[in-house]
Scaffold this active site. Structure first.
Site, PDB file in Angstrom:
ATOM      1  N   LEU A  64     -24.900  -1.119  -4.201  1.00 21.06           N
ATOM      2  CA  LEU A  64     -25.596  -0.211  -5.118  1.00 21.06           C
ATOM      3  C   LEU A  64     -27.054  -0.129  -4.662  1.00 21.06           C
ATOM      4  O   LEU A  64     -27.877  -0.968  -5.006  1.00 21.06           O
ATOM      5  CB  LEU A  64     -25.519  -0.739  -6.552  1.00 21.06           C
ATOM      6  CG  LEU A  64     -26.211   0.112  -7.623  1.00 21.06           C
ATOM      7  CD1 LEU A  64     -25.484   1.438  -7.816  1.00 21.06           C
ATOM      8  CD2 LEU A  64     -26.280  -0.635  -8.951  1.00 21.06           C
ATOM      9  N   ALA A  65     -27.335   0.893  -3.832  1.00 24.85           N
ATOM     10  CA  ALA A  65     -28.687   1.035  -3.298  1.00 24.85           C
ATOM     11  C   ALA A  65     -29.584   1.671  -4.357  1.00 24.85           C
ATOM     12  O   ALA A  65     -29.217   2.679  -4.963  1.00 24.85           O
ATOM     13  CB  ALA A  65     -28.656   1.894  -2.036  1.00 24.85           C
ATOM     14  N   HIS A  66     -30.739   1.059  -4.594  1.00 33.46           N
ATOM     15  CA  HIS A  66     -31.644   1.588  -5.612  1.00 33.46           C
ATOM     16  C   HIS A  66     -33.044   1.041  -5.393  1.00 33.46           C
ATOM     17  O   HIS A  66     -33.234   0.082  -4.651  1.00 33.46           O
ATOM     18  CB  HIS A  66     -31.154   1.244  -7.016  1.00 33.46           C
ATOM     19  CG  HIS A  66     -31.082  -0.241  -7.286  1.00 33.46           C
ATOM     20  ND1 HIS A  66     -30.089  -1.039  -6.757  1.00 33.46           N
ATOM     21  CD2 HIS A  66     -31.872  -1.070  -7.995  1.00 33.46           C
ATOM     22  CE1 HIS A  66     -30.280  -2.285  -7.154  1.00 33.46           C
ATOM     23  NE2 HIS A  66     -31.367  -2.343  -7.896  1.00 33.46           N
ATOM     24  N   ALA A  67     -34.013   1.663  -6.037  1.00 30.81           N
ATOM     25  CA  ALA A  67     -35.385   1.168  -6.013  1.00 30.81           C
ATOM     26  C   ALA A  67     -36.002   1.476  -7.378  1.00 30.81           C
ATOM     27  O   ALA A  67     -35.312   1.959  -8.283  1.00 30.81           O
ATOM     28  CB  ALA A  67     -36.171   1.804  -4.880  1.00 30.81           C
TER      29      ALA A  67
END
Lengths: 150, 90
Positions: A64-67
């Site tokens: 789960l790629a996030h920033a």
């Protein structure tokens, strides 16, 4: 609780990535193509892993790629990338990754409805393998929006 | 009872953990407030927490705390969450 509609541009099926950076970048590019984020957000997602390790691999086969929410996020967005060849993130339990979800939120609270809908879809333990095996965008959409049996 | 979920950004994966922890608590008949936070704010947000849920990557960065630090491997596996939360507070 269902996911908002996933645009075609937000779904990439059977992509090729040489390593985890490329895999995360594909998910970021799909968010950019959907008009939700700028390229800076993609770099911020990669920096999260550089800074904190592969914690974004939150289930077997799924990252789960996030920033953080910020100026590089124009609207709440979600992207899905499936990989033709799995990629190692260096996670102790959940490698290798075949599905990368990109997530962008304008504010932590606004985010929670999408996150809850994602949890709905993936609390079904067969969903990750089903998304990984999907060959069309419609199949991916159907699984994520809880219509896999329809 | 306060449970804090921790990730790098305070949204995204900690949000998934928050949502699923709330589902598990409801199933177990337990009442707790669950707050998602980023690792940078763990000192203040988790000061009065009984339980911190997170990934192995953040255990060291959390540092000294009175809370039980529980490492979750599969964020979507409500059985794993249920087992570990119940062991900590049940």
């Amino acid at each position: 609780m269902t996911l908002p509609p996933l645009a075609d541009r937000a779904i990439v099926v059977g992509a090729r990535a040489a390593d985890w950076r490329e895999a995360v970048r594909l998910a970021g590019d799909a968010l950019v193509d959907s008009g939700c984020t700028t390229a800076e957000y993609t770099e911020a997602m990669i920096r999260m892993v550089d800074d904190h390790g592969p914690y974004i691999v939150i289930a077997p086969g799924l990252a789960l790629a996030h920033a953080r929410p910020g100026a590089d996020v124009r609207c709440e967005g979600l992207s899905v990338v499936t990989l033709a060849e799995p990629v190692e993130f260096g996670h102790a339990h959940n490698d290798p990754v075949r599905v990368v979800i990109g997530l962008a939120g304008v504010a932590p609270d606004a985010h929670l409805a999408s996150v809850a809908a994602l949890a709905n879809a993936f609390n079904d333990s067969s969903a990750i393998a089903a998304v990984a095996a999907a060959t069309t965008r419609d199949q991916v959409r159907a699984i994520l929006q809880g219509r896999s049996g329809a | 009872m306060k449970i804090v979920t921790i990730c790098g950004a305070g949204i995204g994966s900690s949000g998934i953990l928050k949502v699923n922890a709330e589902r598990v608590l409801q199933r177990l008949g337990l009442t707790a407030s669950v707050v998602a936070a980023d690792i940078a704010s763990v000192g203040t947000v988790a000061a009065d927490a009984q339980v911190i849920l997170t990934s192995a990557e953040f255990v060291e960065a959390i540092g000294p705390t009175r809370a039980d630090v529980i490492v979750i491997e599969n964020y979507f596996d409500t059985e794993e969450l249920s087992r570990k939360i119940e062991a900590a507070i049940g």
